[in-house]
Design a protein around this motif. Structure first.
Motif, PDB file in Angstrom:
ATOM      1  N   ARG A 419       4.027  -5.526  -5.309  1.00 41.14           N
ATOM      2  CA  ARG A 419       2.600  -5.579  -4.999  1.00 41.14           C
ATOM      3  C   ARG A 419       2.297  -4.857  -3.690  1.00 41.14           C
ATOM      4  O   ARG A 419       1.277  -4.165  -3.563  1.00 41.14           O
ATOM      5  CB  ARG A 419       2.176  -7.048  -4.927  1.00 41.14           C
ATOM      6  CG  ARG A 419       0.685  -7.281  -4.762  1.00 41.14           C
ATOM      7  CD  ARG A 419       0.405  -8.769  -4.782  1.00 41.14           C
ATOM      8  NE  ARG A 419      -0.933  -9.083  -4.295  1.00 41.14           N
ATOM      9  CZ  ARG A 419      -1.337 -10.318  -3.994  1.00 41.14           C
ATOM     10  NH1 ARG A 419      -0.502 -11.338  -4.129  1.00 41.14           N
ATOM     11  NH2 ARG A 419      -2.558 -10.534  -3.554  1.00 41.14           N
ATOM     12  N   GLY A 420       3.191  -4.997  -2.718  1.00 37.46           N
ATOM     13  CA  GLY A 420       2.997  -4.329  -1.438  1.00 37.46           C
ATOM     14  C   GLY A 420       3.095  -2.816  -1.570  1.00 37.46           C
ATOM     15  O   GLY A 420       2.318  -2.066  -0.968  1.00 37.46           O
ATOM     16  N   GLU A 421       4.060  -2.361  -2.361  1.00 36.24           N
ATOM     17  CA  GLU A 421       4.199  -0.913  -2.570  1.00 36.24           C
ATOM     18  C   GLU A 421       2.978  -0.344  -3.282  1.00 36.24           C
ATOM     19  O   GLU A 421       2.527   0.771  -2.975  1.00 36.24           O
ATOM     20  CB  GLU A 421       5.477  -0.634  -3.360  1.00 36.24           C
ATOM     21  CG  GLU A 421       6.744  -0.902  -2.544  1.00 36.24           C
ATOM     22  CD  GLU A 421       8.004  -0.739  -3.372  1.00 36.24           C
ATOM     23  OE1 GLU A 421       7.878  -0.639  -4.624  1.00 36.24           O
ATOM     24  OE2 GLU A 421       9.101  -0.712  -2.776  1.00 36.24           O
ATOM     25  N   ASP A 422       2.446  -1.115  -4.218  1.00 28.35           N
ATOM     26  CA  ASP A 422       1.239  -0.662  -4.921  1.00 28.35           C
ATOM     27  C   ASP A 422       0.065  -0.529  -3.953  1.00 28.35           C
ATOM     28  O   ASP A 422      -0.692   0.445  -4.014  1.00 28.35           O
ATOM     29  CB  ASP A 422       0.895  -1.641  -6.043  1.00 28.35           C
ATOM     30  CG  ASP A 422      -0.339  -1.203  -6.818  1.00 28.35           C
ATOM     31  OD1 ASP A 422      -0.313  -0.118  -7.443  1.00 28.35           O
ATOM     32  OD2 ASP A 422      -1.355  -1.944  -6.796  1.00 28.35           O
ATOM     33  N   LEU A 423      -0.065  -1.499  -3.021  1.00 28.72           N
ATOM     34  CA  LEU A 423      -1.129  -1.411  -2.019  1.00 28.72           C
ATOM     35  C   LEU A 423      -0.934  -0.174  -1.156  1.00 28.72           C
ATOM     36  O   LEU A 423      -1.902   0.545  -0.842  1.00 28.72           O
ATOM     37  CB  LEU A 423      -1.136  -2.672  -1.152  1.00 28.72           C
ATOM     38  CG  LEU A 423      -2.111  -2.668   0.022  1.00 28.72           C
ATOM     39  CD1 LEU A 423      -3.565  -2.593  -0.462  1.00 28.72           C
ATOM     40  CD2 LEU A 423      -1.909  -3.913   0.906  1.00 28.72           C
ATOM     41  N   ARG A 425       0.481   2.666  -1.914  1.00 29.84           N
ATOM     42  CA  ARG A 425       0.097   3.883  -2.658  1.00 29.84           C
ATOM     43  C   ARG A 425      -1.416   4.007  -2.748  1.00 29.84           C
ATOM     44  O   ARG A 425      -1.967   5.105  -2.613  1.00 29.84           O
ATOM     45  CB  ARG A 425       0.733   3.851  -4.052  1.00 29.84           C
ATOM     46  CG  ARG A 425       2.222   4.190  -4.067  1.00 29.84           C
ATOM     47  CD  ARG A 425       2.749   4.330  -5.478  1.00 29.84           C
ATOM     48  NE  ARG A 425       2.871   3.033  -6.121  1.00 29.84           N
ATOM     49  CZ  ARG A 425       3.977   2.273  -6.093  1.00 29.84           C
ATOM     50  NH1 ARG A 425       5.047   2.711  -5.449  1.00 29.84           N
ATOM     51  NH2 ARG A 425       4.013   1.118  -6.719  1.00 29.84           N
ATOM     52  N   ARG A 426      -2.111   2.890  -2.971  1.00 26.74           N
ATOM     53  CA  ARG A 426      -3.574   2.942  -3.085  1.00 26.74           C
ATOM     54  C   ARG A 426      -4.214   3.340  -1.758  1.00 26.74           C
ATOM     55  O   ARG A 426      -5.281   3.971  -1.740  1.00 26.74           O
ATOM     56  CB  ARG A 426      -4.112   1.584  -3.529  1.00 26.74           C
ATOM     57  CG  ARG A 426      -3.873   1.305  -5.009  1.00 26.74           C
ATOM     58  CD  ARG A 426      -4.634   0.091  -5.506  1.00 26.74           C
ATOM     59  NE  ARG A 426      -4.030  -1.168  -5.075  1.00 26.74           N
ATOM     60  CZ  ARG A 426      -4.563  -1.997  -4.214  1.00 26.74           C
ATOM     61  NH1 ARG A 426      -5.737  -1.714  -3.654  1.00 26.74           N
ATOM     62  NH2 ARG A 426      -3.960  -3.133  -3.903  1.00 26.74           N
ATOM     63  N   LEU A 427      -3.568   2.997  -0.637  1.00 30.68           N
ATOM     64  CA  LEU A 427      -4.131   3.314   0.677  1.00 30.68           C
ATOM     65  C   LEU A 427      -3.625   4.653   1.214  1.00 30.68           C
ATOM     66  O   LEU A 427      -4.024   5.068   2.303  1.00 30.68           O
ATOM     67  CB  LEU A 427      -3.786   2.205   1.670  1.00 30.68           C
ATOM     68  CG  LEU A 427      -4.375   0.819   1.377  1.00 30.68           C
ATOM     69  CD1 LEU A 427      -3.919  -0.193   2.423  1.00 30.68           C
ATOM     70  CD2 LEU A 427      -5.908   0.891   1.352  1.00 30.68           C
ATOM     71  N   GLY A 428      -2.736   5.319   0.489  1.00 34.34           N
ATOM     72  CA  GLY A 428      -2.197   6.592   0.951  1.00 34.34           C
ATOM     73  C   GLY A 428      -1.207   6.434   2.078  1.00 34.34           C
ATOM     74  O   GLY A 428      -1.037   7.340   2.904  1.00 34.34           O
ATOM     75  N   LEU A 429      -0.538   5.277   2.122  1.00 36.06           N
ATOM     76  CA  LEU A 429       0.436   4.993   3.163  1.00 36.06           C
ATOM     77  C   LEU A 429       1.825   4.862   2.557  1.00 36.06           C
ATOM     78  O   LEU A 429       1.979   4.730   1.341  1.00 36.06           O
ATOM     79  CB  LEU A 429       0.070   3.691   3.894  1.00 36.06           C
ATOM     80  CG  LEU A 429      -1.255   3.697   4.657  1.00 36.06           C
ATOM     81  CD1 LEU A 429      -1.626   2.283   5.099  1.00 36.06           C
ATOM     82  CD2 LEU A 429      -1.169   4.635   5.871  1.00 36.06           C
ATOM     83  N   ASP A 430       2.840   4.885   3.397  1.00 33.78           N
ATOM     84  CA  ASP A 430       4.215   4.739   2.940  1.00 33.78           C
ATOM     85  C   ASP A 430       4.372   3.395   2.228  1.00 33.78           C
ATOM     86  O   ASP A 430       4.229   2.336   2.853  1.00 33.78           O
ATOM     87  CB  ASP A 430       5.167   4.812   4.136  1.00 33.78           C
ATOM     88  CG  ASP A 430       6.631   4.753   3.733  1.00 33.78           C
ATOM     89  OD1 ASP A 430       6.951   4.121   2.708  1.00 33.78           O
ATOM     90  OD2 ASP A 430       7.469   5.325   4.456  1.00 33.78           O
ATOM     91  N   PRO A 431       4.652   3.389   0.925  1.00 36.09           N
ATOM     92  CA  PRO A 431       4.725   2.122   0.181  1.00 36.09           C
ATOM     93  C   PRO A 431       5.747   1.140   0.732  1.00 36.09           C
ATOM     94  O   PRO A 431       5.491  -0.071   0.780  1.00 36.09           O
ATOM     95  CB  PRO A 431       5.104   2.576  -1.237  1.00 36.09           C
ATOM     96  CG  PRO A 431       4.608   3.978  -1.340  1.00 36.09           C
ATOM     97  CD  PRO A 431       4.819   4.557   0.026  1.00 36.09           C
ATOM     98  N   ALA A 432       6.910   1.631   1.146  1.00 40.67           N
ATOM     99  CA  ALA A 432       7.956   0.740   1.649  1.00 40.67           C
ATOM    100  C   ALA A 432       7.521   0.059   2.948  1.00 40.67           C
ATOM    101  O   ALA A 432       7.775  -1.138   3.154  1.00 40.67           O
ATOM    102  CB  ALA A 432       9.251   1.518   1.858  1.00 40.67           C
ATOM    103  N   ARG A 433       6.870   0.811   3.836  1.00 42.17           N
ATOM    104  CA  ARG A 433       6.420   0.223   5.107  1.00 42.17           C
ATOM    105  C   ARG A 433       5.335  -0.816   4.871  1.00 42.17           C
ATOM    106  O   ARG A 433       5.342  -1.889   5.475  1.00 42.17           O
ATOM    107  CB  ARG A 433       5.915   1.316   6.040  1.00 42.17           C
ATOM    108  CG  ARG A 433       6.997   2.262   6.553  1.00 42.17           C
ATOM    109  CD  ARG A 433       6.379   3.475   7.236  1.00 42.17           C
ATOM    110  NE  ARG A 433       5.552   3.079   8.367  1.00 42.17           N
ATOM    111  CZ  ARG A 433       4.626   3.874   8.922  1.00 42.17           C
ATOM    112  NH1 ARG A 433       4.398   5.085   8.410  1.00 42.17           N
ATOM    113  NH2 ARG A 433       3.927   3.459   9.958  1.00 42.17           N
TER     114      ARG A 433
END
Length: 875
Positions: A419-423, A425-433
């Motif tokens: 769920r965090g990685e999906d957020l 990607r939606r925000l255009g940020l590093d998914p892992a971070r």
């Protein structure tokens, strides 16, 4: 915040138990309150008393304001305290035991809101609303047990840093270390009008670490319980055995407490009382201190210390009388006695229970170099078993399973990695971070998600950097207003920007939105001058801020805003204030985690100490330094000693050791092999080898570091040369139920021929949690060894409660199982003649049915102990 739905001690006289006078503010309280008003001399802090208060409201507030820490007066409004006073008075009126609680116990252990160093919150009325019907009709003892079951629904144990979550933050995050769980549980008990206090052992004698739990008062007696760890009866917890080996257990009573316990100290606003006798056999040790001429050293500071985490940690401090004597009641074991007059010092070992009098001479000067070795023996276990019927135990276990499910249903709403990685990607940020910070946020995930989503796209990367600059715990309770405030920081082109300008985290203080405050109160021209010359800010701080050391117990800090308004605080809050103001002006600043010194950095990233002596030129003068370089030769299996585990380094300042706070993963090779730059002065290197019985072979070596010179020496680890001995037997043909396959298997068929490890576990249990974390910490050693480790639960119910997600990864050689019919546990306990059935239990045995190692109960460093034994086996 909306909450989730889903005898030992002194006997109080019968006359006191029936007290109904309900005198909140005694003549002494009123006198102390008046003196406090005069000394603080800031009418703005006391405006709540201008309200139309009832006599009980006024007296309750007088008691709180007479003794509360000055940061609480400065940072919280009178209305805040009045709200909590009203909730407390309501509980006293409505709870059936309210009229029977003596004034002394109610005043000191129900009325006060503060328990530890937590940020204060309005948990009391919320907890009361949820608990009042739940304890209705129960006896006080049963109500205490019921409140603890409620607390277990809300939170379970997980280690973390030393900043303490507020009770509401513990509910939100659903986890807490022992200090947070006990703060939360004390808060819940006080919310329903039950006297409660946090009990604390500063350090264990037989193993590293410390612990905190709860005592609650019922019908004239204090009882203990493990916070958020419900048991069927009181005076029962996993720590019964460790506490029986304790040398010091104490609590802080709010105000000038006059109860029956021994008073250790009376820091402003509090009474530090000794409750060791409630848990362990004790005796009194008397220290006789003389100066170098043999004269009694009156007024000398005497600290009683235990070897713990590689240092000599103070568990109690006394001052000698006119005859140079100081006494302490403590558990039966060895202590290191350290005495100082503020310049010279002396140290020796004292054995409580054997040495009634110990002599210490202040014969060590600030230039002393030399070595002192001590064999330190901890107390032996002496706890008495507490009777629990099988029916009581079964019902308690049933309830804990249900409570785990309630908490689990709540924590299932937290962010997962996916769920965090999906957020991200939606925000255009590093998914892992993004996933990492969202997992850390736990119950605070909506705040972090809304913050990252709500900032302009161009600012999202910096917003994520801001969240990453916080501690893991910060992410779980930081409010949106603080994140928004600190994102207003202008961008400066320096690699120090994220950690030392943008971040609001300075020490272990409660975070506040100080940036907008300083932006509004410091003019642009003044800010530009200070950025160009930070020494001007140092001088201004030294000139404007008066150091007022009164009323600052523990590590409670005043906010930077309150410091600026009051212009008076203690040194620690002054240092935080300087760093906060510097960062707000764009100056990189920090409190150095190793030395504790306050520093600012220039444009090249060079750090300079901020000296607040009033001389602005002093702030730009670097400290004179020398170098300490130590060699080390492999000792046993130890080829690179670990800081905090096998050694520490302290600077001797004013006759007292001050630990250097190197990173937790520091080792000899990372800090001392190639030389470590140190400020000039005297240093003490402490090393120690912890034995399986809890004893320590310790060594203290003193160095004198001179400017521009190098001291070269050797780090020595003392060793026990005794070989491994057979201590019992265990049949390796015993069978258990393998959790992975569900099949019955023998130990031998799982491990193969040779040595192996068996562990008997209790799920979601602090000692078991520590043991498994210690094993995970040395997983490569177990992988290299390659032999099997079988971890067994007592039944399927316990196995089902085990949450491995709260633990780091264990070695691949681990297998999980169920001890069918309890045969394995019975054999181990019987053959080794263990005095209790306490878990965890770990053994090393071989397929010739020989046991060569056993550890039972709470032990820190278990992984290292097992690996040390394996090394001696030659396996």
């Amino acid at each position: 915040m909306k909450l989730r739905h889903i005898a030992i001690a002194a006997i109080i006289s019968a006359a006191a138990c029936g007290a109904t006078a309900q005198n909140i503010a005694t003549p002494k309280v009123k006198a102390d309150f008046k003196e406090r008003q005069e000394k603080v001399a800031n009418p703005a802090y006391f405006t709540v008393f201008d309200r139309n208060l009832t006599p009980q409201q006024r007296e309750a507030l007088e008691f709180l304001y007479a003794y509360m820490p000055l940061p609480d007066i400065a940072d919280y409004s009178g209305d805040f305290f009045l709200t909590n006073v009203d909730a407390t008075l309501r509980a006293r009126k409505e709870m059936p035991w309210g009229k029977n609680i003596p004034d002394r116990e109610w005043r000191h252990f129900v009325l006060p809101l503060r328990i530890n160093n937590e940020a204060l919150d309005n948990h009391r009325p919320e907890f009361y609303a949820e608990l009042k019907d739940r304890v209705k009709g129960l006896s006080m003892k049963d109500a205490i047990l019921e409140v603890n079951h409620w607390c277990h629904e809300k939170a379970t144990y997980e280690p973390s840093d030393s900043r303490t979550h507020s009770p509401l933050a513990t509910v939100s995050s659903a986890i807490g270390r022992c200090g947070e769980e006990s703060t939360f549980t004390v808060g819940a008990l006080r919310a329903v009008g039950i006297p409660a206090r946090q009990i604390y052992t500063p350090r264990w004698a037989h193993t590293d670490d410390n612990h905190a739990w709860v005592e609650a008062w019922a019908d004239g007696q204090w009882y203990f319980l493990g916070a958020c760890e419900p048991e069927p009866v009181l005076n029962l917890g996993w720590f019964n055995a460790p506490a029986s080996r304790g040398m010091m257990m104490n609590t802080y009573a709010f105000g000038a407490y006059d109860g029956p316990e021994e008073v250790l100290a009376t820091p402003d606003g509090y009474t530090n009382i000794n409750v060791t006798t409630n848990y362990a056999p004790v005796d009194t040790i008397t220290v006789n201190v003389t100066d170098r001429q043999g004269r009694p050293a009156a007024g000398t500071e005497v600290s009683f210390r235990l070897y713990n985490y590689g240092e000599f940690y103070p568990i109690a401090t006394k001052t000698t009388d006119q005859h140079g004597r100081a006494s302490l009641s403590a558990g039966i074991g060895d202590v290191v006695v350290w005495a100082t007059d503020g310049k010279n010092f002396g140290m020796t070992k004292g054995s409580v229970g054997r040495d009634r009098n110990v002599a210490v001479t202040l014969d060590l000067t600030p230039s002393y170099t030399g070595v002192k070795e001590m064999d330190i023996i901890p107390p032996v276990a002496s706890n008495k078993p507490v009777e629990v019927t099988p029916a009581q135990a079964a019902e308690n276990d049933r309830r804990k399973v249900y409570e785990d499910s309630l908490r689990g249903a709540y924590t299932a709403t937290f962010f997962t990695r996916e769920r965090g990685e999906d957020l991200g990607r939606r925000l255009g940020l590093d998914p892992a971070r993004v996933a990492a910070v969202m997992i850390d946020a736990r119950g605070n995930h909506k705040t972090i998600e809304q913050f990252l989503s709500g900032v302009p796209e161009a600012d999202r990367e910096r917003a994520l950097t801001l969240v990453e600059s916080l501690s893991v715990k910060d992410r779980s309770d930081v409010p949106a207003v603080i994140l928004a405030d600190h994102l207003t920081a202008p961008v400066y082109d320096t690699p120090l920007y994220a950690e030392y300008i943008l971040s609001p985290r300075i020490d272990n203080e409660a975070l506040t939105p100080f940036r907008s405050y300083f932006s509004a109160t410091v003019g642009k021209d003044e800010a530009a001058r200070m950025r160009a010359n930070p020494a001007e800010l140092v001088a201004q701080t030294a000139r404007d801020i008066t150091i007022l050391p009164d009323w600052y117990p523990g590590n409670i800090r005043m906010s930077p805003e309150a410091v600026d308004r009051s212009k008076a605080t203690n040194a620690a809050s002054r240092d935080i204030y300087f760093v906060a103001k510097a960062r707000s002006l764009g100056i990189p600043a920090r409190i150095d985690p190793v030395t504790g010194k306050t520093q600012w950095a220039d444009a090249k990233g060079n750090w300079t100490d901020a000296s607040f002596g009033g001389d602005s030129s002093a702030s730009a003068k670097p400290a004179s330094q020398g170098t300490l370089k130590l060699a080390f030769t492999k000792t046993g299996r130890i080829d690179d000693p670990k800081y905090y585990t096998q050694f520490t380094l302290s600077k001797i300042a004013d006759g007292r050791p001050q630990l250097l706070g190197f990173p937790e993963d520091a080792t000899w090779s990372s800090i001392l092999r190639d030389g470590q730059k140190l400020d000039e002065g005297q240093y003490m290197l402490v090393s120690g080898q912890r034995m399986a019985d809890g004893g320590v072979l310790s060594r203290a070596q003193f160095f004198d570091i001179r400017p521009e010179s190098t001291v070269s020496d050797t780090l020595v680890m003392r060793q026990d040369n005794k070989g491994v001995q057979v201590i019992g037997n265990f049949n390796s043909e015993n069978t258990y139920t393998d959790l992975a396959s569900g099949a019955e298997k023998s130990v031998l068929s799982t491990t193969g021929r040779g040595y192996y490890v068996i562990g008997l576990l209790t799920p979601n249990h602090e000692p078991t949690n520590h043991a498994l974390r210690d094993i995970a910490a040395v997983a490569p050693e177990f992988e290299k060894w390659g032999r099997g480790m079988i971890l067994l639960f007592k039944d399927r119910q316990d196995a089902g409660r085990f949450d491995s997600s709260l633990l780091p990864e264990l070695p691949s050689t681990v297998s999980y199982g169920i001890d069918t019919d309890g045969k394995i546990a019975a054999e181990i306990i019987g053959n080794l003649k263990l005095s209790t059935t306490e878990r965890p239990v770990f053994i090393i045995a071989d397929t010739f049915n020989r046991i060569v190692f056993v550890s039972q109960g709470y032990t820190i460093g278990l992984g290292d102990q097992i690996v040390d034994t394996i090394h001696h086996l030659g396996e």
